[in-house]
Design an enzyme around this catalytic site. Structure first.
Site, mmCIF file in Angstrom:
data_model
loop_
_atom_site.group_PDB
_atom_site.id
_atom_site.type_symbol
_atom_site.label_atom_id
_atom_site.label_comp_id
_atom_site.label_asym_id
_atom_site.label_seq_id
_atom_site.Cartn_x
_atom_site.Cartn_y
_atom_site.Cartn_z
ATOM 1 N N HIS A 1 -8.425 1.280 -4.051
ATOM 2 C CA HIS A 1 -9.332 1.039 -2.928
ATOM 3 C C HIS A 1 -10.034 2.365 -2.646
ATOM 4 C CE1 HIS A 1 -9.472 0.179 1.745
ATOM 5 N NE2 HIS A 1 -10.669 0.303 1.220
ATOM 6 N N SER B 1 0.853 -1.189 0.000
ATOM 7 C CA SER B 1 0.000 0.000 0.000
ATOM 8 C C SER B 1 0.886 1.234 0.000
ATOM 9 C CB SER B 1 -0.893 0.011 1.243
ATOM 10 O OG SER B 1 -1.382 1.321 1.436
ATOM 11 N N ASP C 1 -4.687 3.815 -1.997
ATOM 12 C CA ASP C 1 -5.770 4.169 -1.078
ATOM 13 C C ASP C 1 -6.311 5.552 -1.396
ATOM 14 O OD1 ASP C 1 -5.967 1.905 0.832
ATOM 15 O OD2 ASP C 1 -3.837 2.336 1.069
ATOM 16 N N MET D 1 -12.127 4.746 -0.819
ATOM 17 C CA MET D 1 -12.761 5.078 0.465
ATOM 18 C C MET D 1 -13.404 6.448 0.296
ATOM 19 S SD MET D 1 -9.713 3.645 2.872
ATOM 20 C CE MET D 1 -8.574 3.600 1.492
ATOM 21 N N HIS E 1 -1.277 -1.260 -4.315
ATOM 22 C CA HIS E 1 -2.546 -0.904 -3.666
ATOM 23 C C HIS E 1 -2.566 0.597 -3.417
ATOM 24 C CE1 HIS E 1 -6.059 -1.760 -1.079
ATOM 25 N NE2 HIS E 1 -5.563 -0.836 -0.258
ATOM 26 N N MET F 1 -8.822 8.349 -0.465
ATOM 27 C CA MET F 1 -9.635 8.793 0.680
ATOM 28 C C MET F 1 -10.122 10.216 0.443
ATOM 29 S SD MET F 1 -7.324 7.461 3.834
ATOM 30 C CE MET F 1 -6.508 5.861 3.822
ATOM 31 N N MET G 1 -11.723 -5.601 5.532
ATOM 32 C CA MET G 1 -10.813 -4.727 6.273
ATOM 33 C C MET G 1 -10.470 -5.380 7.618
ATOM 34 S SD MET G 1 -10.205 -2.137 4.356
ATOM 35 C CE MET G 1 -9.194 -1.210 5.532
ATOM 36 N N ASP H 1 -6.637 -6.133 4.424
ATOM 37 C CA ASP H 1 -6.000 -4.805 4.438
ATOM 38 C C ASP H 1 -6.058 -4.218 5.840
ATOM 39 O OD1 ASP H 1 -5.037 -2.286 3.827
ATOM 40 O OD2 ASP H 1 -6.746 -1.691 2.582
#
Ligand code: DX5
Ligand code: ZN
Length: 221
Positions: free
Chosen positions: A68, A10, A37, A70, A35, A39, A139, A178
């Site tokens: 991913h 990540s 993230d 979020m 990966h 957000m 998660m 994760d």
């Protein structure tokens, strides 16, 4: 039946001032997936980066990009992340009013589609949506930050999900984990049925090469 365990560093724990260096570390050490993230400061209390940065990373590497999301309104941004080069996109079930439609949209772009469940979200969501997914991310921390501790209820949830998939002709689905994964707990996580291992701080803090080797040793043990 899934045999290969994949390691997905990540980049949340990478050096944001020199992402290229972190991407090269992943390549040189044969990481399987990157990966990323995403957000939005709304679905989770933190803000990272969006499609522009994903696209810049994509220009650096051939490694598959796993976004991913979020974010509160994933539908609105799927096309942008596909355009930016995403190979896998996962959306949180907690955000979705029309999950089936969202997953179909992702797949129509020839992108792998996944759902994500927070640690306290009922597993039944995954049972209902599994047949529309390529992978399911459970998660093992509350999303938003790197470096948190592994929530052990993941293990029984993952076992239940793997059993459900095996019993419903969905053995090919990958289970991603994760949050809080380290060389010390990775074996348990794999034994519980996960095969895509996301790790941030345990790879990027300290020496990446010896960290990833420790993961691999313990996975193979
Ligand atoms: C957390 C992110 C993770 C994070 C994991 O919300 O989804 O991908 O980077 O970090 P570690 O491995 O440090 O728990
Ligand atoms: Zn993540």
């Amino acid at each position: 039946m899934i045999n290969k365990v994949k390691i997905a560093p990540s980049l949340l724990s990478a050096n944001f001032a020199n992402l290229e260096k972190s991407v090269r570390l992943c390549e040189e050490n044969s990481a399987d997936i990157l990966h990323l993230d995403i957000m939005d400061g709304h679905f989770v209390p933190n803000i990272t980066f969006g499609p522009l940065v994903v696209s810049a990373i994509g220009r650096l590497t051939e490694l598959p990009l796993d976004c991913h999301l979020m974010i509160t309104d994933p539908d609105k941004y799927i096309a942008d992340f596909v355009e930016a080069g995403a190979d896998m996109i996962s959306v949180h079930v907690e955000t979705g009013f029309h999950l089936h439609r969202t997953l179909s949209t992702i797949k129509n772009y020839s992108c792998k589609a996944g759902i994500v469940l927070n640690p306290a979200t009922p597993l039944e969501y995954a049972f209902e949506a599994a047949e529309f997914c390529d992978f399911i991310l459970l998660m093992s921390v509350n999303p938003g930050f790197g470096g948190q501790s592994f929530i052990t209820s993941f293990l029984r949830r993952c076992e239940k999900l793997r059993t459900f998939l095996d019993n419903n002709n969905l053995q090919h689905l990958e289970i991603q984990v994760d949050g809080g994964i380290t060389p010390s707990n990775v074996r348990q996580v794999v034994d519980a049925g996960a095969n895509i291992i996301v790790a941030g701080s345990a790879l990027f803090n300290g020496d990446f090469r010896s960290n990833i080797e420790a993961f691999r040793r313990n996975i193979q043990e």
